[in-house]
Design a protein around this motif. Structure first.
Motif, short mmCIF file in Angstrom:
data_model
loop_
_atom_site.label_atom_id
_atom_site.label_comp_id
_atom_site.label_asym_id
_atom_site.label_seq_id
_atom_site.Cartn_x
_atom_site.Cartn_y
_atom_site.Cartn_z
N GLU B 2 0.83 -1.20 0.00
CA GLU B 2 0.00 0.00 0.00
C GLU B 2 0.87 1.26 0.00
O GLU B 2 0.45 2.33 -0.41
CB GLU B 2 -0.93 0.01 1.22
N PHE B 3 2.09 1.07 0.46
CA PHE B 3 3.11 2.11 0.47
C PHE B 3 3.19 2.82 -0.88
O PHE B 3 3.43 4.01 -0.97
CB PHE B 3 4.43 1.43 0.83
N LEU B 4 2.97 2.07 -1.94
CA LEU B 4 3.11 2.64 -3.28
C LEU B 4 1.86 3.39 -3.75
O LEU B 4 1.93 4.21 -4.65
CB LEU B 4 3.46 1.53 -4.28
N GLY B 5 0.74 3.09 -3.15
CA GLY B 5 -0.50 3.82 -3.45
C GLY B 5 -1.00 3.65 -4.87
O GLY B 5 -1.58 4.58 -5.44
N SER B 226 4.57 5.11 -9.12
CA SER B 226 3.95 5.49 -7.85
C SER B 226 4.26 6.93 -7.46
O SER B 226 5.23 7.53 -7.96
CB SER B 226 4.44 4.56 -6.74
N ARG B 228 5.51 7.77 -4.85
CA ARG B 228 6.76 7.79 -4.08
C ARG B 228 7.91 8.39 -4.91
O ARG B 228 8.94 8.75 -4.36
CB ARG B 228 7.13 6.38 -3.62
#
Lengths: 78, 248
Positions: B2-5, B226, B228
Motif C-alpha cells: 500500500e506504500f506505493l499507493g 507510484s 513515491r
C-alpha cells in the motif's frame, strides 16, 4: 546464385582483417580462430543485403559451413 | 505494498505479452492496480489476463499502425500511468544498415511509442499527476558491437521522454526511463542464440551482480509509476547489476 560466388563474397567480407584464402565450401567457419558472434552478424547482414534473406539467429547457429549457408538461403528463397 | 499507493490506479502496459512488460503487469496486479494491456501475441495476453485478476482490458493493437493506435487510445479510460515496454532487438553491423532496417527498428522502438503517447495526450487520456515510463537500455550509453540501430532507437526515446517531462511538468505529469542491462527474457534468449556458451559466460563476468531478471526492472518501473517518485521526472534509471562500474 552460384555457390562459388557466395564463397567469394564471404571471403571478401573478412579478408581485410583475416586470412581467408584457405576457406573452403565445407570448412566449419565457426572453427576459424578469429570467429565470434559479431562475424555471425556480419554474415546475416551480408546475406540480407545480397540475397534479401534475413536469417534467424537460430538458423545461423545451425549452419556451420558456406555450403550449409548456401543451402539454407536456397531453401528459404524456394 | 500500500506504500506505493497504486491500488485502483489505471495503468496501460504495452508489450505486455512477455518479459519486462509481463512481469510489470503481474507486479501491478499484485498491488491492486487496474491494468490495461496490449501486445503482439494475443494468446499470451489472454494467458496473462487469466493469471492477473486486475487486468481490466486486453486490447489487440498493432502499434506499427496509426489507426490501430487510435482505436486503442479511444477504447481506454483516463490513465494514471503508461508503461512502454514494446520493442525489438535487431543486431546489425553498421556498414550494412539501410533504410528498411532503420524503419523496422525505429517503427517499433521509437515511432509507435511516440505516436501512442502523443495521441494519449491529444485525446486527454493522461490524468494530471500521471507517470509515464519508457524502457530503454543501458546500451544507449554503453553500446555494443552490432547494436547501432537498437541503441540509437533507445537514445531517441530517452530524448523524447525528457522533452515530454519538460512539457508536462506543469500538470505534474512525469516521464522517466529505465535502462536495463541484459535481462533474462525471451528476447534475450533469442539474441543469445547466435552466441556460443563460452561467449555468454565470459560476457556475464562483466556483470558483478550477474544478468538481471524481469522483476528487477519491474520493481523500478512500479516505483516510478507510484507517487513515491513524485519528484523524479526526465530521468533515466540505470539497472545493470553493476555493469557500468567498469570492473571485470
Amino acid at each position: 546464385m552460384e555457390i562459388e560466388v557466395f564463397l567469394g563474397k564471404i571471403k571478401a567480407e573478412f579478408n581485410e582483417d583475416y586470412d581467408t584464402g584457405d576457406l573452403g565450401l565445407d570448412d566449419n567457419i565457426k572453427n576459424m580462430e578469429w570467429w565470434s558472434s559479431m562475424h555471425a552478424l556480419v554474415i546475416i547482414a551480408l546475406i540480407d543485403t545480397e540475397y534479401d534473406v534475413m536469417l534467424e539467429p537460430s538458423q545461423m547457429k545451425s549452419a556451420n559451413t558456406v555450403r550449409e549457408l548456401f543451402t539454407l538461403i536456397n531453401n528459404i528463397k524456394g | 505494498m500500500e506504500f506505493l499507493g497504486l491500488r485502483n490506479k489505471k495503468i496501460l502496459v504495452t508489450g505486455a505479452s512477455s518479459g519486462i512488460g509481463k512481469e510489470t503487469c503481474q507486479l501491478l496486479s499484485s498491488i491492486g492496480a487496474d491494468i490495461y494491456i496490449t501486445g503482439r501475441n494475443m494468446e499470451r495476453l489472454e494467458e496473462l489476463r487469466d493469471n492477473c485478476k486486475n487486468v481490466k482490458q486486453l486490447i489487440a493493437a498493432d502499434l506499427t499502425d496509426d489507426d490501430s493506435i487510435e482505436s486503442l487510445v479511444d477504447s481506454i479510460p483516463m490513465l494514471d500511468g503508461v508503461v512502454n515496454c514494446a520493442g525489438i532487438i535487431f543486431p546489425f553491423p553498421v556498414k550494412f544498415i539501410g533504410e528498411k532496417h532503420i524503419s523496422s527498428v525505429f517503427r517499433i522502438n521509437f515511432n509507435s511509442q511516440v505516436i501512442l503517447n502523443s495521441m494519449l495526450f491529444r485525446k486527454k487520456k493522461i490524468q494530471k499527476s500521471a507517470s509515464i515510463v519508457f524502457v530503454s537500455s543501458v546500451s544507449s550509453q554503453f553500446p555494443y558491437e552490432g547494436g547501432a540501430l537498437y541503441t540509437s532507437s533507445k537514445a531517441a526515446i530517452e530524448a523524447y521522454s525528457r522533452a515530454t517531462a519538460l512539457e508536462y511538468a506543469k500538470y505534474s505529469i512525469r516521464s522517466n526511463v529505465v535502462s536495463p542491462g541484459l535481462v533474462k527474457t525471451k528476447i534475450f534468449e533469442k539474441t543469445m542464440e547466435a552466441s556460443s556458451k563460452e561467449e555468454l559466460e565470459n560476457y556475464e563476468k562483466n556483470y558483478p551482480l550477474g544478468y538481471g531478471d524481469p522483476i528487477d526492472v519491474a520493481n523500478s518501473i512500479v516505483f516510478l509509476l507510484s507517487a513515491r517518485s513524485r519528484w523524479i521526472t526526465g530521468q533515466n534509471i540505470i539497472l545493470d547489476g553493476g555493469l557500468t562500474l567498469g570492473s571485470k
